[in-house]
Scaffold this motif. Structure first.
Motif: not given
Length: 134
Positions: A25-29, A121-126
């Protein structure tokens, strides 16, 4: 590893990456872009230690490409407002630090960029659960 074996290994790796991209998905990209940039920054640091000037330059160039043409280019400056503007500025700062790291073989500048990328990256994953439907 012989050049032929390396070529086959590279082709296999590309297929794996392409498969991951196609199924993401776009978030995972975006997470994958952060991973790629971090990998290249770390490769540049190793190249500095090994006095591999060409390897350092190639890794830093790829990290810059990922940050500029991947992460920064994915920002929607209109919809994202001030946050997107700040991220764009941060990405520009990272690129300038990478250019400095390349010019001066600065492990410190690479570490700074790696830290920034890791935090983003950590914030994006959170926030994944908030932006990607279950």
């Amino acid at each position: 590893m012989t050049p032929a074996m390396q070529s086959r290994a590279d082709a296999y790796a590309r297929v794996g990456v392409e498969s991951n991209v196609a199924g993401s998905d776009p978030h995972m990209l975006i997470v994958m872009l952060f991973d790629g940039a971090l990998l290249k920054v770390n490769m540049a640091a190793i190249a500095i230690v090994q006095h591999d000037i060409a390897g350092k330059g190639q890794a830093i160039s790829k990290a810059i490409e990922i940050i500029s043409n991947g992460l920064k280019a994915s920002l929607d400056l209109t919809a994202g407002g001030e946050l997107a503007q700040r991220l764009a500025s941060l990405y520009d700062y990272m690129v300038s630090r990478l250019l400095y790291a390349n010019l001066e073989s600065s492990e410190g500048a690479l570490k700074e960029v790696a830290t920034l990328l890791g935090e983003l990256k950590g914030a994006w994953e959170a926030i994944r659960s908030e932006v990607v439907p279950a």
